[in-house]
Design a protein around this motif. Structure first.
Motif, PDB file in Angstrom:
ATOM      1  N   TRP A   1      -9.985  39.526  54.525  1.00 23.12           N
ATOM      2  CA  TRP A   1      -9.251  38.726  55.511  1.00 23.12           C
ATOM      3  C   TRP A   1     -10.171  38.076  56.552  1.00 23.12           C
ATOM      4  O   TRP A   1      -9.711  37.582  57.568  1.00 23.12           O
ATOM      5  CB  TRP A   1      -8.153  39.555  56.179  1.00 23.12           C
ATOM      6  CG  TRP A   1      -8.568  40.841  56.832  1.00 23.12           C
ATOM      7  CD1 TRP A   1      -8.750  42.049  56.242  1.00 23.12           C
ATOM      8  CD2 TRP A   1      -8.838  41.039  58.226  1.00 23.12           C
ATOM      9  NE1 TRP A   1      -9.130  42.983  57.160  1.00 23.12           N
ATOM     10  CE2 TRP A   1      -9.175  42.393  58.403  1.00 23.12           C
ATOM     11  CE3 TRP A   1      -8.819  40.213  59.342  1.00 23.12           C
ATOM     12  CZ2 TRP A   1      -9.508  42.940  59.634  1.00 23.12           C
ATOM     13  CZ3 TRP A   1      -9.143  40.743  60.577  1.00 23.12           C
ATOM     14  CH2 TRP A   1      -9.482  42.091  60.714  1.00 23.12           C
TER      15      TRP A   1
ATOM     16  N   PRO B   1      -9.162  23.446  58.040  1.00 20.57           N
ATOM     17  CA  PRO B   1      -8.178  23.614  59.112  1.00 20.57           C
ATOM     18  C   PRO B   1      -8.514  22.797  60.343  1.00 20.57           C
ATOM     19  O   PRO B   1      -9.653  22.328  60.520  1.00 20.57           O
ATOM     20  CB  PRO B   1      -8.266  25.114  59.424  1.00 20.57           C
ATOM     21  CG  PRO B   1      -9.699  25.448  59.136  1.00 20.57           C
ATOM     22  CD  PRO B   1     -10.076  24.592  57.957  1.00 20.57           C
TER      23      PRO B   1
ATOM     24  N   ILE C   1      -9.173  37.517  68.187  1.00 23.47           N
ATOM     25  CA  ILE C   1      -9.557  36.297  67.477  1.00 23.47           C
ATOM     26  C   ILE C   1     -10.444  35.400  68.338  1.00 23.47           C
ATOM     27  O   ILE C   1     -10.889  34.348  67.882  1.00 23.47           O
ATOM     28  CB  ILE C   1      -8.323  35.499  67.000  1.00 23.47           C
ATOM     29  CG1 ILE C   1      -7.498  35.023  68.198  1.00 23.47           C
ATOM     30  CG2 ILE C   1      -7.484  36.330  66.033  1.00 23.47           C
ATOM     31  CD1 ILE C   1      -6.448  33.982  67.839  1.00 23.47           C
TER      32      ILE C   1
ATOM     33  N   LEU D   1      -3.056  39.721  62.018  1.00 24.14           N
ATOM     34  CA  LEU D   1      -3.481  39.225  60.711  1.00 24.14           C
ATOM     35  C   LEU D   1      -3.267  40.323  59.684  1.00 24.14           C
ATOM     36  O   LEU D   1      -2.644  41.352  59.973  1.00 24.14           O
ATOM     37  CB  LEU D   1      -4.951  38.792  60.765  1.00 24.14           C
ATOM     38  CG  LEU D   1      -5.313  37.743  61.826  1.00 24.14           C
ATOM     39  CD1 LEU D   1      -6.809  37.508  61.855  1.00 24.14           C
ATOM     40  CD2 LEU D   1      -4.573  36.434  61.556  1.00 24.14           C
ATOM     41  N   ALA D   2      -3.810  40.128  58.489  1.00 22.01           N
ATOM     42  CA  ALA D   2      -3.621  41.128  57.427  1.00 22.01           C
ATOM     43  C   ALA D   2      -4.208  42.481  57.815  1.00 22.01           C
ATOM     44  O   ALA D   2      -3.729  43.528  57.380  1.00 22.01           O
ATOM     45  CB  ALA D   2      -4.265  40.634  56.132  1.00 22.01           C
TER      46      ALA D   2
ATOM     47  N   ASP E   1       0.346  35.429  68.865  1.00 24.29           N
ATOM     48  CA  ASP E   1       1.327  35.460  67.785  1.00 24.29           C
ATOM     49  C   ASP E   1       2.478  34.509  68.098  1.00 24.29           C
ATOM     50  O   ASP E   1       2.898  34.377  69.264  1.00 24.29           O
ATOM     51  CB  ASP E   1       1.880  36.874  67.597  1.00 24.29           C
ATOM     52  CG  ASP E   1       0.892  37.797  66.915  1.00 24.29           C
ATOM     53  OD1 ASP E   1       0.024  37.282  66.175  1.00 24.29           O
ATOM     54  OD2 ASP E   1       0.965  39.016  67.124  1.00 24.29           O
TER      55      ASP E   1
ATOM     56  N   GLN F   1      -4.261  38.341  67.794  1.00 29.23           N
ATOM     57  CA  GLN F   1      -3.305  37.815  66.817  1.00 29.23           C
ATOM     58  C   GLN F   1      -3.173  38.821  65.683  1.00 29.23           C
ATOM     59  O   GLN F   1      -4.140  39.511  65.322  1.00 29.23           O
ATOM     60  CB  GLN F   1      -3.771  36.468  66.274  1.00 29.23           C
ATOM     61  CG  GLN F   1      -2.727  35.736  65.433  1.00 29.23           C
ATOM     62  CD  GLN F   1      -3.089  34.277  65.196  1.00 29.23           C
ATOM     63  OE1 GLN F   1      -3.668  33.619  66.070  1.00 29.23           O
ATOM     64  NE2 GLN F   1      -2.773  33.773  64.024  1.00 29.23           N
TER      65      GLN F   1
ATOM     66  N   ASP G   1     -10.355  31.262  60.645  1.00 31.15           N
ATOM     67  CA  ASP G   1      -9.405  30.164  60.866  1.00 31.15           C
ATOM     68  C   ASP G   1      -8.673  30.337  62.186  1.00 31.15           C
ATOM     69  O   ASP G   1      -8.488  29.378  62.951  1.00 31.15           O
ATOM     70  CB  ASP G   1      -8.394  30.103  59.713  1.00 31.15           C
ATOM     71  CG  ASP G   1      -9.001  29.541  58.434  1.00 31.15           C
ATOM     72  OD1 ASP G   1     -10.111  28.973  58.501  1.00 31.15           O
ATOM     73  OD2 ASP G   1      -8.369  29.691  57.362  1.00 31.15           O
ATOM     74  N   ALA G   2      -8.223  31.575  62.466  1.00 30.83           N
ATOM     75  CA  ALA G   2      -7.539  31.839  63.733  1.00 30.83           C
ATOM     76  C   ALA G   2      -8.474  31.636  64.915  1.00 30.83           C
ATOM     77  O   ALA G   2      -8.079  31.127  65.967  1.00 30.83           O
ATOM     78  CB  ALA G   2      -6.972  33.265  63.734  1.00 30.83           C
TER      79      ALA G   2
ATOM     80  N   PRO H   1     -11.792  35.151  56.140  1.00 28.13           N
ATOM     81  CA  PRO H   1     -11.464  33.721  56.278  1.00 28.13           C
ATOM     82  C   PRO H   1     -10.290  33.459  57.210  1.00 28.13           C
ATOM     83  O   PRO H   1     -10.328  32.517  58.008  1.00 28.13           O
ATOM     84  CB  PRO H   1     -11.157  33.290  54.837  1.00 28.13           C
ATOM     85  CG  PRO H   1     -11.925  34.246  53.989  1.00 28.13           C
ATOM     86  CD  PRO H   1     -11.851  35.556  54.712  1.00 28.13           C
ATOM     87  N   SER H   2      -9.230  34.289  57.131  1.00 31.19           N
ATOM     88  CA  SER H   2      -8.083  34.074  58.019  1.00 31.19           C
ATOM     89  C   SER H   2      -8.465  34.355  59.468  1.00 31.19           C
ATOM     90  O   SER H   2      -7.953  33.709  60.395  1.00 31.19           O
ATOM     91  CB  SER H   2      -6.902  34.944  57.589  1.00 31.19           C
ATOM     92  OG  SER H   2      -7.229  36.322  57.668  1.00 31.19           O
ATOM     93  N   LEU H   3      -9.367  35.316  59.687  1.00 27.05           N
ATOM     94  CA  LEU H   3      -9.842  35.595  61.045  1.00 27.05           C
ATOM     95  C   LEU H   3     -10.594  34.391  61.609  1.00 27.05           C
ATOM     96  O   LEU H   3     -10.367  33.975  62.756  1.00 27.05           O
ATOM     97  CB  LEU H   3     -10.738  36.833  61.039  1.00 27.05           C
ATOM     98  CG  LEU H   3     -11.489  37.144  62.342  1.00 27.05           C
ATOM     99  CD1 LEU H   3     -10.516  37.479  63.456  1.00 27.05           C
ATOM    100  CD2 LEU H   3     -12.487  38.287  62.130  1.00 27.05           C
TER     101      LEU H   3
END
Length: 637
Positions: free
Chosen positions: A615, A216, A567, A560-561, A409, A558, A621-622, A617-619
């Motif tokens: 989740w 990313p 973040i 997320l899941a 968001d 933000q 990335d954010a 990885p998504s954290l």
């Protein structure tokens, strides 16, 4: 038939002393081993002691100034922290390694030479007490050097088949090329084969058996080559660089003229530091004349003299300690001891090794370990990384996490954290339930763009001896004690819940004083806020009463899941404008560019035990992707 005769055996008296010869030979080996263990052990201990000082100097220099770094090293070896003018009088004699003195000796092997150990030397000569040179001219061989470390971030996301990388800055990689070099992008090793000296590189993906994957925007790019340093102190992972003020600046001036714009962003909205003040560059980026906003991030506007250093947030700070002079105190490298630039102490001598067969060569004919000793150096480089945890304001340190979070968001539209312009005040309003929304007159007045957090109010006055608190809501706080809260300048520890809004507390902790608190007094959560921590909504709780503004570390949130979580952290000021016509609290937020937190924040990740790994990885990335993140000093090398 005759029996064979038995072998002839020597009498016992003739066998005596047969082991002396091999024992003597073995003793030589044992003495050599003992000499190596003792001499190299002293070298290793000294290097570790020196590295402690170098690490502390690099971190403090990056957070503060060269003088701060110099003072921190002095404190590192000051056993009573008195900072007295005669630190050698300290009873424990802490230092960056011992000192030994020798008599001249006879011949090239220094025969009959005597050793004077530290304990019998005069007190001022027993240990190495470093006093680093400030190196105000930022010479590459100096003790303290500003520059760029060979670490950057991706300027844009890449796919697994892309063969070019665009990085935010290539300044720290200036010493590399034209030969290919390897960098690490997350878990993938990438070989750079072209574009040296520019931010756009031609690359070979999945090098050294790693797997080419997508990365990313914001992913960290690190040099993978081992660090090297030449006799002139040129490094492959660090490029000295600094700019200075071209003229004096007063505390109210909003124009800066700098000696060079090299290494600074070419678009407005970045932070720089001069002495202890942080400034936001809001105009003139790419030139040497900038329009600035003064005293951001909790710092105070101050006067600065021409020649003061102007430091970028993505700079790095190098500190080095040296024991490289020969045993008579003469610099073997003329760059190692220059007034105001560099400093050094004597190399470490051989001790038991001096009794070995190490050659006693002519000291003027080149390096001789017997005459010149073993050189020891310690180097540390500090740079900024995104803050992952920040502390609450403390009575002794008021800068910390703000009692409101701001949303990143996409649904927040123009009020999204990433879309707020740096240095431009934006008006919003706080509802009674703690939601932050755009003004009622805006095209989308019902968007939720932020939230009050970490605060509630007392529903009954508390005396100075009360051991329970009655609060309006427990929602903004952890579901189970213990945790800390702050009432005015008093810190309390919540020990148990008698019921959700009745807390059993310990009063006046951490040196604060228990005092009485009135009805409706604000109760703030006083523990760390962490990356991945859920946003716990709180009512407005009287924010804005008694003070006009809040400056601090803003949790950026933000969805997320795992729900709405922190973040990362930014820096901003929230000003209170009074009550609106509908009874809402009118506010104004001014977003500051990413700067280095002066304290009460860390780049170390302390994940919440309840954080789901699915989740994570998504954290991350954010966390890497949002703009103008607050930074904390970390050791890069």
């Amino acid at each position: 038939m005759t029996r064979p005769s038995s072998p002839t055996r020597l009498p016992g008296s003739c066998r005596r002393g047969m082991v002396l010869v091999p024992a003597a030979l073995i003793s030589f080996a044992l003495f050599a081993l003992a000499a190596m263990v003792l001499d190299l052990g002293i070298v290793r201990v000294t290097q570790r002691q020196m590295q402690t000082g170098a690490d502390m100097a690099a971190l403090e220099g990056f957070r503060g100034t060269r003088t701060d770094a110099q003072l921190m090293v002095r404190w590192a070896y000051d056993d009573d922290f008195a900072n007295d003018p005669t630190p050698f009088a300290d009873p424990l004699q802490l230092g960056a390694g011992p000192r030994f003195e020798f008599s001249p000796g006879v011949g090239s092997a220094n025969a009959w030479q005597t050793i004077t150990p530290p304990k019998t030397l005069p007190v001022e000569r027993r240990v190495y007490k470093p006093l680093l040179a400030l190196n105000l001219d930022n010479q590459p061989h100096g003790d303290l050097v500003w520059g760029r470390f060979a670490q950057t971030n991706l300027a844009q996301a890449i796919g697994p088949s892309d063969t070019s990388l665009v990085v935010v800055s290539a300044e720290g990689f200036a010493g590399l090329g034209p030969s290919p070099f390897d960098v690490l992008v997350e878990n993938e090793i990438v070989r750079v084969t072209g574009g040296f000296g520019t931010p756009m590189w031609t690359v070979t993906r999945g090098h050294r058996g790693s797997t080419a994957t997508a990365h990313p925007q914001g992913a960290v790019v690190r040099l993978l080559e081992p660090p090297t340093e030449s006799a002139t102190y040129a490094r492959n992972d660090f490029a000295p660089q600094s700019a200075t003020l071209a003229n004096d600046v007063g505390p109210s001036d909003t124009t800066l003229n700098v000696s060079s714009a090299t290494g600074f962003p070419t678009s407005n909205g970045f932070a720089v530091r001069i002495d202890d003040e942080w400034l936001a560059v809001i105009g003139g980026a790419g030139t040497t004349s900038w329009t600035v906003q003064r005293g951001i991030g909790g710092s105070a506007p101050a006067a600065h003299a021409a020649g003061a250093e102007v430091i970028a947030t993505d700079a790095a700070f190098l500190a080095r300690l040296r024991c490289t002079k020969d045993l008579q105190g003469n610099p073997r490298n003329p760059l190692d001891e220059q007034a105001g630039i560099s400093s050094a102490d004597n190399a470490l001598p051989l001790l038991l090794g001096r009794a070995s067969l190490v050659a006693g060569a002519d000291p003027n004919a080149g390096y001789s370990v017997r005459h010149h000793g073993i050189s020891v150096r310690a180097t540390a480089i500090a740079s900024g990384q995104r803050v992952k945890a920040a502390g609450a304001p403390h009575p002794s340190y008021p800068l910390g996490v703000t009692p409101f979070a701001w949303s990143n968001d996409a649904a927040a539209g123009a009020f999204r954290w990433d879309n707020l312009a740096v240095g431009v005040p934006v008006e919003a309003r706080i509802l009674a339930n703690g939601e932050i929304r755009p003004p009622a007159s805006s095209p989308a007045p019902n968007l939720r763009v932020g939230q009050v957090i970490r605060v509630t109010r007392l529903t009954a006055a508390a005396s100075s001896i009360a051991t329970t608190l009655q609060v309006a809501s427990a929602t903004p706080f952890p579901s189970a004690p213990p945790f800390r809260v702050r009432l005015g300048n008093e810190l309390l520890r919540v020990l148990a819940f008698a019921d959700p809004v009745t807390w059993v507390v310990e009063r006046g902790i951490e040196g604060t004083i228990a005092v009485g608190h009135p009805l409706d007094a604000q109760v703030f959560w006083a523990d760390f806020a962490n990356l991945g921590q859920p946003i716990r909504p709180a009512p407005a709780a009287g924010l804005g009463e008694g003070f006009p503004a809040i400056v601090g570390y803003v949790p950026v949130a933000q969805t997320l899941a795992g729900g709405e979580v922190i973040i990362g952290f930014g820096s901003a000021q929230l000003s209170f404008l009074g009550t609106g016509s509908a009874g809402d609290l009118r506010i104004q937020i001014t977003k500051f560019p990413g700067c280095v937190a002066p304290g009460n924040a860390t780049a170390a990740f302390r994940p919440d035990p309840a954080l789901a790994s699915a989740w994570l990885p998504s954290l991350l990335d954010a966390h890497r992707g949002f703009s103008q993140s607050l930074l904390a000093p970390t050791l890069a090398r």
